[in-house]
Design a protein around this motif. Structure first.
Motif, PDB file in Angstrom:
ATOM      1  N   ALA A 296       0.760  -1.391   0.072  1.00 23.84           N
ATOM      2  CA  ALA A 296      -0.008  -0.023   0.037  1.00 23.84           C
ATOM      3  C   ALA A 296       0.796   1.124  -0.054  1.00 23.84           C
ATOM      4  O   ALA A 296       0.567   2.123  -0.548  1.00 23.84           O
ATOM      5  CB  ALA A 296      -1.129   0.108   1.375  1.00 23.84           C
ATOM      6  N   GLN A 297       2.039   1.171   0.883  1.00 28.67           N
ATOM      7  CA  GLN A 297       2.923   2.283   0.795  1.00 28.67           C
ATOM      8  C   GLN A 297       3.449   2.490  -0.582  1.00 28.67           C
ATOM      9  O   GLN A 297       3.562   3.805  -1.288  1.00 28.67           O
ATOM     10  CB  GLN A 297       4.021   2.122   1.709  1.00 28.67           C
ATOM     11  CG  GLN A 297       3.559   2.213   3.252  1.00 28.67           C
ATOM     12  CD  GLN A 297       4.617   1.937   4.211  1.00 28.67           C
ATOM     13  OE1 GLN A 297       6.018   1.592   3.742  1.00 28.67           O
ATOM     14  NE2 GLN A 297       4.261   1.985   5.423  1.00 28.67           N
ATOM     15  N   THR A 298       4.079   1.522  -1.379  1.00 26.26           N
ATOM     16  CA  THR A 298       4.748   1.681  -2.549  1.00 26.26           C
ATOM     17  C   THR A 298       3.780   2.242  -3.658  1.00 26.26           C
ATOM     18  O   THR A 298       3.993   2.828  -4.530  1.00 26.26           O
ATOM     19  CB  THR A 298       5.428   0.553  -2.968  1.00 26.26           C
ATOM     20  OG1 THR A 298       4.378  -0.531  -2.977  1.00 26.26           O
ATOM     21  CG2 THR A 298       6.693  -0.060  -1.917  1.00 26.26           C
ATOM     22  N   ARG A 299       2.396   1.625  -3.531  1.00 23.34           N
ATOM     23  CA  ARG A 299       1.680   2.134  -4.563  1.00 23.34           C
ATOM     24  C   ARG A 299       0.616   3.421  -4.155  1.00 23.34           C
ATOM     25  O   ARG A 299      -0.161   3.840  -4.956  1.00 23.34           O
ATOM     26  CB  ARG A 299       0.529   0.834  -4.702  1.00 23.34           C
ATOM     27  CG  ARG A 299       1.213  -0.301  -5.211  1.00 23.34           C
ATOM     28  CD  ARG A 299       0.414  -1.460  -5.614  1.00 23.34           C
ATOM     29  NE  ARG A 299       0.821  -2.577  -6.348  1.00 23.34           N
ATOM     30  CZ  ARG A 299       0.387  -3.691  -6.874  1.00 23.34           C
ATOM     31  NH1 ARG A 299      -0.766  -3.834  -6.600  1.00 23.34           N
ATOM     32  NH2 ARG A 299       1.078  -4.523  -7.090  1.00 23.34           N
ATOM     33  N   GLY A 300       1.107   4.071  -3.114  1.00 26.00           N
ATOM     34  CA  GLY A 300       0.474   5.258  -2.579  1.00 26.00           C
ATOM     35  C   GLY A 300      -1.120   4.971  -2.228  1.00 26.00           C
ATOM     36  O   GLY A 300      -1.716   6.278  -2.074  1.00 26.00           O
TER      37      GLY A 300
END
Length: 88
Positions: free
Chosen positions: A16-20
């Motif tokens: 979720a972090q890497t995909r924003g």
């Protein structure tokens, strides 16, 4: 006190972090008069399944919760808890 108990188990999923991906999950908790979790359900989804699942996992890890105020002891009650997932 309730949010403090849940918030310390917050783990922002890496994907979720890497995909924003961001959002807020609103979870309804059904508690007994001693702070024990009887049930939980999502009232408002973040629109991301992984964030919704993380919110429910946080609730499970935090249970049982601190005893409620005297006015609520001895009876079951429900409470809505917003769990935000925001990238900074």
């Amino acid at each position: 006190t309730l949010w403090g108990a849940i918030g310390k188990y917050k783990n922002y999923p890496r994907i979720a972090q890497t995909r924003g991906w961001q959002g807020e999950v609103v979870v309804e908790l059904q508690l007994d008069g001693n702070g024990n979790l009887k049930s939980k359900k999502i009232l408002k989804s973040s629109s991301f399944d992984i964030l919704d699942k993380e919110a429910l996992a946080m609730v499970d890890k935090a249970a049982p919760f601190p005893a409620p105020p005297d006015a609520l002891r001895g009876s079951s009650f429900s409470i809505k808890v917003p769990i935000p997932f925001k990238l900074e």
